[in-house]
Design a protein around this motif. Structure first.
Motif, mmCIF file in Angstrom:
data_model
loop_
_atom_site.group_PDB
_atom_site.id
_atom_site.type_symbol
_atom_site.label_atom_id
_atom_site.label_comp_id
_atom_site.label_asym_id
_atom_site.label_seq_id
_atom_site.Cartn_x
_atom_site.Cartn_y
_atom_site.Cartn_z
ATOM 1 N N GLU A 233 0.829 -1.212 0.000
ATOM 2 C CA GLU A 233 0.000 0.000 0.000
ATOM 3 C C GLU A 233 0.862 1.259 0.000
ATOM 4 O O GLU A 233 0.490 2.276 -0.602
ATOM 5 C CB GLU A 233 -0.957 -0.022 1.192
ATOM 6 N N LYS A 234 2.009 1.189 0.643
ATOM 7 C CA LYS A 234 2.917 2.335 0.632
ATOM 8 C C LYS A 234 3.361 2.654 -0.793
ATOM 9 O O LYS A 234 3.401 3.825 -1.198
ATOM 10 C CB LYS A 234 4.142 2.043 1.505
ATOM 11 N N ARG A 235 3.674 1.605 -1.574
ATOM 12 C CA ARG A 235 4.121 1.841 -2.944
ATOM 13 C C ARG A 235 2.998 2.395 -3.813
ATOM 14 O O ARG A 235 3.218 3.313 -4.623
ATOM 15 C CB ARG A 235 4.661 0.543 -3.559
ATOM 16 N N ILE A 236 1.790 1.873 -3.654
ATOM 17 C CA ILE A 236 0.662 2.394 -4.437
ATOM 18 C C ILE A 236 0.419 3.856 -4.078
ATOM 19 O O ILE A 236 0.200 4.700 -4.956
ATOM 20 C CB ILE A 236 -0.606 1.549 -4.201
ATOM 21 N N ASN A 237 0.471 4.164 -2.789
ATOM 22 C CA ASN A 237 0.318 5.560 -2.356
ATOM 23 C C ASN A 237 1.364 6.458 -3.012
ATOM 24 O O ASN A 237 1.050 7.538 -3.518
ATOM 25 C CB ASN A 237 0.455 5.661 -0.831
ATOM 26 N N GLN A 238 2.614 6.022 -3.002
ATOM 27 C CA GLN A 238 3.705 6.832 -3.551
ATOM 28 C C GLN A 238 3.479 7.157 -5.024
ATOM 29 O O GLN A 238 3.619 8.307 -5.451
ATOM 30 C CB GLN A 238 5.039 6.092 -3.388
ATOM 31 N N VAL A 239 3.134 6.145 -5.798
ATOM 32 C CA VAL A 239 2.994 6.350 -7.244
ATOM 33 C C VAL A 239 1.767 7.202 -7.567
ATOM 34 O O VAL A 239 1.821 8.085 -8.430
ATOM 35 C CB VAL A 239 2.954 4.999 -7.981
ATOM 36 N N TYR A 240 0.670 6.972 -6.851
ATOM 37 C CA TYR A 240 -0.515 7.804 -7.078
ATOM 38 C C TYR A 240 -0.258 9.254 -6.680
ATOM 39 O O TYR A 240 -0.676 10.189 -7.378
ATOM 40 C CB TYR A 240 -1.720 7.248 -6.312
ATOM 41 N N LEU A 241 0.436 9.462 -5.566
ATOM 42 C CA LEU A 241 0.718 10.832 -5.137
ATOM 43 C C LEU A 241 1.591 11.558 -6.153
ATOM 44 O O LEU A 241 1.382 12.741 -6.438
ATOM 45 C CB LEU A 241 1.397 10.830 -3.765
ATOM 46 N N GLN A 242 2.574 10.859 -6.709
ATOM 47 C CA GLN A 242 3.411 11.470 -7.746
ATOM 48 C C GLN A 242 2.569 11.854 -8.958
ATOM 49 O O GLN A 242 2.740 12.939 -9.532
ATOM 50 C CB GLN A 242 4.521 10.497 -8.156
ATOM 51 N N GLU A 272 2.851 11.147 6.310
ATOM 52 C CA GLU A 272 3.419 11.824 5.143
ATOM 53 C C GLU A 272 2.426 11.856 3.987
ATOM 54 O O GLU A 272 2.270 12.874 3.310
ATOM 55 C CB GLU A 272 4.704 11.112 4.713
ATOM 56 N N THR A 273 1.733 10.739 3.773
ATOM 57 C CA THR A 273 0.731 10.674 2.704
ATOM 58 C C THR A 273 -0.419 11.618 2.990
ATOM 59 O O THR A 273 -0.874 12.361 2.110
ATOM 60 C CB THR A 273 0.204 9.230 2.561
ATOM 61 N N ASP A 274 -0.897 11.604 4.227
ATOM 62 C CA ASP A 274 -2.013 12.474 4.607
ATOM 63 C C ASP A 274 -1.638 13.944 4.423
ATOM 64 O O ASP A 274 -2.431 14.738 3.891
ATOM 65 C CB ASP A 274 -2.401 12.203 6.064
ATOM 66 N N MET A 275 -0.437 14.320 4.831
ATOM 67 C CA MET A 275 0.005 15.706 4.689
ATOM 68 C C MET A 275 0.081 16.106 3.215
ATOM 69 O O MET A 275 -0.355 17.196 2.833
ATOM 70 C CB MET A 275 1.369 15.906 5.350
ATOM 71 N N THR A 276 0.613 15.220 2.382
ATOM 72 C CA THR A 276 0.712 15.519 0.948
ATOM 73 C C THR A 276 -0.666 15.694 0.333
ATOM 74 O O THR A 276 -0.883 16.598 -0.488
ATOM 75 C CB THR A 276 1.472 14.395 0.220
ATOM 76 N N LEU A 277 -1.622 14.869 0.734
ATOM 77 C CA LEU A 277 -2.984 14.978 0.203
ATOM 78 C C LEU A 277 -3.628 16.308 0.602
ATOM 79 O O LEU A 277 -4.336 16.930 -0.201
ATOM 80 C CB LEU A 277 -3.836 13.806 0.692
ATOM 81 N N ILE A 278 -3.383 16.754 1.822
ATOM 82 C CA ILE A 278 -3.922 18.052 2.255
ATOM 83 C C ILE A 278 -3.291 19.177 1.436
ATOM 84 O O ILE A 278 -3.972 20.109 0.998
ATOM 85 C CB ILE A 278 -3.672 18.275 3.762
#
Length: 402
Positions: A233-242, A272-278
């Protein structure tokens, strides 16, 4: 006595000349002249070329020139083993060299044969120790970029060779998506889940729409059983966020569709993911000019994550200054800017604070802050013209009040 004095004077003079010569040669001895002349010297000496491909605006380039190229150990190694050259990639001959060697990021550290072929290359700052190791790799015919590329071309369907070449391309700031695509097209889908291919997906594959990443998403439960749900899930999050970060600035309309697709996956999110999404939501709200919602989301971001991050506080305070007139929101922006200055009283932060104070009608404090910003800016070599113009407006306002 006169002869002895003259002799002593000569010795002192020679010592002074030696001292000056040594000082002049401190650091890497970069060649002057054309690149063709450097190639010729490489042929004559039998040494390969090291070229520092830089730009005048590149901070890491300046840092390497200041603290790495002047290092005694670095200089001794590079002056002994390479013909050293540096070229501004945005001027003169550098423009052609940038095209020839596909320079896309700075600093670009290139190691070139006497025939003008790339032996080794990386992009980005390296400290003195790593820079010497980099030179050692460049001299190793089995470990340098040239060798890794040849090994891949000889066995492009081997995971280890493909992975090594992709890493080398990434380290040189060169695209590697085609290498990944060709590799995964050369093997069967049943092989996509092997440990070596998981390493490629986890560390290198960044194309959401690629065959392998789509397979990865659809079969994430299988990957989770093999390599752990958290890692998957960390990897999926990373690629989607990019992908979301690339989309939000260029095509904000497409962002909503991509975000809906991402949200439907219902992935666990770390801080980190939550902060980036905000932060991404703030960019969207700015594009949509929904400033009421922007205030709400920005306040949430400050309270949750960035109350001690001067750069982030300054950024949202400046957005508020430029786009929002509501007094309550501007009062918050003033607090954000003040906190930014308290954490890091540098020119940009002080300038923002002065602007907001003036907008909020606090001219006396705005004047003091603008003066401090100008002083800090000039000391740091910044262009303070806009702050000086602001100070003039503040002074005019104060005169009217009198």
């Amino acid at each position: 006595m006169i002869q002895e004095t003259l002799r002593k004077g000569f010795v002192l003079g020679a010592g002074l000349l030696l001292s000056i010569s040594s000082f002049a040669q401190k650091g890497i001895a970069f060649e002057t002249g054309t690149f063709a002349q450097v190639l010729e010297k490489s042929k004559q000496t039998g040494k390969p070329i090291f070229m520092d491909a830089y730009t005048t605006w590149c901070g890491p380039c300046k840092a390497m020139a200041r603290s790495v190229f002047t290092n005694d150990t670095v200089a001794a190694y590079y002056n002994k083993n390479f013909v050293c050259y540096k070229s501004d990639m945005e001027k003169g001959e550098g423009l052609d060299l940038a095209k020839k060697y596909e320079v896309r990021a700075y600093p670009n550290l290139l190691y070139i044969s006497a025939e003008g072929n790339i032996l080794h290359r990386v992009a980005g700052f390296r400290n003195a120790s790593d820079f010497v190791k980099l030179g050692q790799t460049a001299l190793n015919p089995d470990a340098r970029f040239e060798a890794i590329k040849k090994q891949y071309e000889a066995a492009s369907n081997e995971a280890a060779k493909a992975s090594a070449y992709m890493l080398a391309l990434a380290d040189a700031a060169l695209p590697y998506e085609k290498v990944s695509e060709n590799y995964f097209n050369s093997i069967t889908e049943t092989e996509f889940t092997t440990p070596s291919n998981w390493e490629i997906i986890k560390n290198l594959e960044e194309n959401l729409n690629s065959k392998v990443f789509q397979y990865f998403i659809k079969n994430r439960d299988k990957y989770a059983s093999l390599y752990g749900k958290e890692s998957v899930e960390k990897r999926i999050n990373q690629v989607y966020l990019q992908a979301l970060e690339r989309t939000v600035e260029r095509t904000p309309e497409a962002y909503d569709k991509l975000f809906a697709e991402y949200s439907a996956l219902n992935l666990a999110k770390d801080k980190e993911t939550d902060m980036t999404l905000i932060q991404l939501e703030l960019v969207v709200l700015k594009h949509k000019q929904n400033w009421a919602k922007y205030d709400e989301v920005a306040s949430n971001l400050v309270s949750k994550y960035i109350s001690k991050n001067a750069y982030a506080l300054n950024s949202i305070a400046w957005d508020a200054y430029e786009h929002i007139s509501d007094a309550k929101v501007m009062a918050k922006a003033e607090q954000w800017a003040a906190s930014s200055c308290k954490i890091s009283p540098e020119y940009a932060n002080l300038d923002t604070y002065a602007c907001i104070l003036f907008k909020n009608g606090k001219s006396a404090l705005a004047k003091k802050t603008a003066q401090e910003a100008i002083a800090k800016g000039k000391k740091a070599g910044e262009d303070t013209a806009e702050t000086e113009a602001l100070l003039a407006k503040i002074n005019d306002k104060l005169k009217v009040k009198k």
